[in-house]
Design an enzyme around this catalytic site. Sequence first.
Site, PDB file in Angstrom:
ATOM      1  CE  LYS A   1      86.831  76.519  15.242  1.00  0.00           C
ATOM      2  NZ  LYS A   1      87.217  76.165  15.978  1.00  0.00           N
TER       3      LYS A   1
ATOM      4  CB  ILE B   1      85.983  74.258  25.713  1.00  0.00           C
ATOM      5  CG1 ILE B   1      87.574  74.412  25.975  1.00  0.00           C
ATOM      6  CG2 ILE B   1      85.514  75.372  26.546  1.00  0.00           C
ATOM      7  CD1 ILE B   1      88.233  74.805  26.011  1.00  0.00           C
TER       8      ILE B   1
HETATM    9  C1  FAD Z   1      94.629  66.665  21.840  1.00  0.00           C
HETATM   10  C2  FAD Z   1      93.630  67.666  22.668  1.00  0.00           C
HETATM   11  C3  FAD Z   1      93.650  68.464  22.415  1.00  0.00           C
HETATM   12  C4  FAD Z   1      92.358  69.014  22.956  1.00  0.00           C
HETATM   13  N1  FAD Z   1      91.685  70.384  22.001  1.00  0.00           N
HETATM   14  C5  FAD Z   1      90.731  71.096  22.519  1.00  0.00           C
HETATM   15  C6  FAD Z   1      89.706  71.681  21.562  1.00  0.00           C
HETATM   16  O1  FAD Z   1      90.676  71.723  20.458  1.00  0.00           O
HETATM   17  N2  FAD Z   1      89.178  72.406  21.957  1.00  0.00           N
HETATM   18  C7  FAD Z   1      88.287  72.595  22.457  1.00  0.00           C
HETATM   19  O2  FAD Z   1      87.569  72.919  23.600  1.00  0.00           O
HETATM   20  N3  FAD Z   1      89.365  71.095  23.695  1.00  0.00           N
HETATM   21  C8  FAD Z   1      90.260  71.109  23.390  1.00  0.00           C
HETATM   22  N4  FAD Z   1      90.321  69.608  24.071  1.00  0.00           N
HETATM   23  C9  FAD Z   1      89.929  69.161  25.539  1.00  0.00           C
HETATM   24  C10 FAD Z   1      89.974  70.099  26.490  1.00  0.00           C
HETATM   25  O3  FAD Z   1      91.850  70.477  26.663  1.00  0.00           O
HETATM   26  C11 FAD Z   1      90.062  69.778  27.727  1.00  0.00           C
HETATM   27  O4  FAD Z   1      88.389  69.639  28.076  1.00  0.00           O
HETATM   28  C12 FAD Z   1      90.045  70.994  28.653  1.00  0.00           C
HETATM   29  O5  FAD Z   1      91.331  71.194  28.555  1.00  0.00           O
HETATM   30  C13 FAD Z   1      89.174  70.208  30.256  1.00  0.00           C
HETATM   31  O6  FAD Z   1      90.806  69.390  30.938  1.00  0.00           O
HETATM   32  P1  FAD Z   1      90.435  69.316  32.158  1.00  0.00           P
HETATM   33  O7  FAD Z   1      89.934  70.366  32.999  1.00  0.00           O
HETATM   34  O8  FAD Z   1      89.610  68.413  32.352  1.00  0.00           O
HETATM   35  O9  FAD Z   1      91.758  67.837  32.778  1.00  0.00           O
HETATM   36  P2  FAD Z   1      93.237  68.985  33.127  1.00  0.00           P
HETATM   37  O10 FAD Z   1      93.780  70.183  31.895  1.00  0.00           O
HETATM   38  O11 FAD Z   1      93.670  66.845  33.086  1.00  0.00           O
HETATM   39  O12 FAD Z   1      93.113  69.057  34.277  1.00  0.00           O
HETATM   40  C14 FAD Z   1      93.297  68.265  35.451  1.00  0.00           C
HETATM   41  C15 FAD Z   1      93.527  69.327  36.923  1.00  0.00           C
HETATM   42  O13 FAD Z   1      93.600  67.699  37.423  1.00  0.00           O
HETATM   43  C16 FAD Z   1      94.496  67.971  39.158  1.00  0.00           C
HETATM   44  N5  FAD Z   1      94.630  66.792  39.642  1.00  0.00           N
HETATM   45  C17 FAD Z   1      94.603  65.694  38.883  1.00  0.00           C
HETATM   46  N6  FAD Z   1      94.863  64.328  39.657  1.00  0.00           N
HETATM   47  C18 FAD Z   1      94.473  65.308  41.206  1.00  0.00           C
HETATM   48  C19 FAD Z   1      95.080  64.731  42.288  1.00  0.00           C
HETATM   49  N7  FAD Z   1      95.004  63.450  42.644  1.00  0.00           N
HETATM   50  N8  FAD Z   1      94.896  65.493  43.116  1.00  0.00           N
HETATM   51  C20 FAD Z   1      95.023  67.175  43.006  1.00  0.00           C
HETATM   52  N9  FAD Z   1      95.026  67.695  41.902  1.00  0.00           N
HETATM   53  C21 FAD Z   1      95.018  66.602  41.043  1.00  0.00           C
HETATM   54  C22 FAD Z   1      95.593  68.746  38.496  1.00  0.00           C
HETATM   55  O14 FAD Z   1      96.656  68.918  39.180  1.00  0.00           O
HETATM   56  C23 FAD Z   1      95.265  69.795  37.077  1.00  0.00           C
HETATM   57  O15 FAD Z   1      94.712  70.269  37.283  1.00  0.00           O
HETATM   58  C24 FAD Z   1      91.897  68.885  23.780  1.00  0.00           C
HETATM   59  C25 FAD Z   1      92.167  67.817  24.233  1.00  0.00           C
HETATM   60  C26 FAD Z   1      93.044  66.961  23.937  1.00  0.00           C
HETATM   61  C27 FAD Z   1      93.527  65.854  24.960  1.00  0.00           C
END
Ligand code: FAD
Length: 503
Positions: free
Chosen positions: A79, A345
């Site tokens: 990219k 990220i």
């Molecule tokens: C529409 C969209 C587009 C995006 N595009 C980009 C992009 O282009 N570039 C970029 O840098 N970022 C992007 N992001 C952001 C990126 O996807 C997230 O910041 C990143 O994936 C981090 O997600 P996370 O790990 O915080 O949460 P999640 O992926 O939601 O993971 C949450 C975790 O917590 C666990 N969990 C939750 N509750 C419990 C429980 N009670 N008990 C046990 N486990 C639990 C789940 O099992 C999971 O493993 C985007 C986000 C969205 C919503």
Amino acid sequence: MADRTDRHIVIAGGGTAGWMAAAALARFAPKSTKITLVESEAIGTVGVGEATIPQIHLFNGALGLDEAEFLRETKGSFKLGIEFDGWLREGESYMHAFGNIGRGAGLLPFHHYWLRAQKQGIAKPLIRYSLNELAARTMRMQRGRRTPQSPEMPYAYHFDAGLYAAYLRRFAEAQGVERQEGLIASVEQDGESGDITALKLEDGTVLAGDFFIDCTGFRGLLIEQTLGAGFEDWTSFLPCDRAMAVPCEGGGDFTPYTRSIARKAGWQWRIPLQHRIGNGLVYSSAHLGDDEASDKLLANLDGAPQGDPRPIRFTTGKRRKHWSHNCLALGLAAGFMEPLESTSIHLVQSAISRFLSVLPEGETKPAIRDWFNAQADFEWTRIRDFLVLHYSANEREGEAFWDDMRNLTLPATLEDKLANWKAAGFIHREHEELFTETGWFQVLVGQGVEAEAYNPLADNMSDQDLTALLDGTEIALVEEVKQMPRHLDTLQDIVRSAAQGAH
Ligand SMILES: Cc1cc2nc3c(=O)[nH]c(=O)nc-3n(C[C@H](O)[C@H](O)[C@H](O)COP(=O)(O)OP(=O)(O)OC[C@H]3O[C@@H](n4cnc5c(N)ncnc54)[C@H](O)[C@@H]3O)c2cc1C
């Protein structure tokens, strides 16, 4: 010094954020620190998030990941920037390309000379002075190229965030991180201090820890539901509150850039990976219904959709405290800003590196926590301002959503930036603000925000030297890009070399 032998850090959640934290802690925390990650397959992850910014190299590099292997494992691509299509007006496009635009001279950055040239009617569009944009628009890409303009051509990646998390999981587990499958049913706190003492899983397992990292996604199980850190809602600045995401089969150009295409009530992303194209529509539910959003997305794909569009609801904003008590929130648990400039990220990685720089020994010191939260606050609000600029300076008149966006009350910090630019062509990058002067310059020009003046020092240059500066840069860059291989070839070469174990 506190005895670290019995320190236990518990990471709640195994999405991208959780496994990035686990990998970094496994790599950098003292070996005596026990690290456990708990996640629930029943809940799953958000599973989108495919575009990054060049700082990702710092994270992958710190872990010692091999680029070829990383690209193979995550089905990634290169990219060079983001194209904003239709953001000013329908049919017009500009790019926020990584890297330099032109060359500065004397005390001034390039943009003052460009503004002067614009007044004289000899300035060309910014693409003519951007190596990354010239390469991107012609589907070319070369790694590690040294140029007269900048030591390297900066680039980031598109990748499958789910595969990235799985890759980091293998890395972290190989370094001793323990993974616990299970649903967190309750969070236990110390009756006096309120600190978290343990996570209790549905099957009765108790995970006691000294420090907890909340990566549970939007729900913020620890940081919000348990500790009530509070949420700063930025919907008034960035009203989009929905995304509809669907991958599709490859097709069209294999762009070494992300496309962000303005639509009726928001925008659509297009991110080419090796095995598919990631697509999504970010929109305001006040202006567009979910069914219509889904139809619009499906009508604008390069290939056959791989499944049904998946709706995602969000509220833009951030936790008031990212670090509260003995708990740090990362990823979606810390807050969310739409992926317009691919920052989520990055925000995970920068929070991890800030955390490591003050890794608490034993009890967390309030002053350290306050410092951390102030840094996070600054970082997030400045990114927010940059995103708001894309929307507020549009000329898509007669479209309800875009009309509303033009009439937003802007954050005061953005008002200041705009005032400086308009009055004097002055762009000020404060402190460790993420986006550079060059990034702001491209978006300000791309969104049609005019500067009334430039720094008069730019007038010290003769007309002849100004022409030489502009033309010389352009000619050198155009020649440079001609030598570059196609993006697809560069990628295939590196992935093939990884498969052959050449790396
Ligand atoms: C529409 C969209 C587009 C995006 N595009 C980009 C992009 O282009 N570039 C970029 O840098 N970022 C992007 N992001 C952001 C990126 O996807 C997230 O910041 C990143 O994936 C981090 O997600 P996370 O790990 O915080 O949460 P999640 O992926 O939601 O993971 C949450 C975790 O917590 C666990 N969990 C939750 N509750 C419990 C429980 N009670 N008990 C046990 N486990 C639990 C789940 O099992 C999971 O493993 C985007 C986000 C969205 C919503």
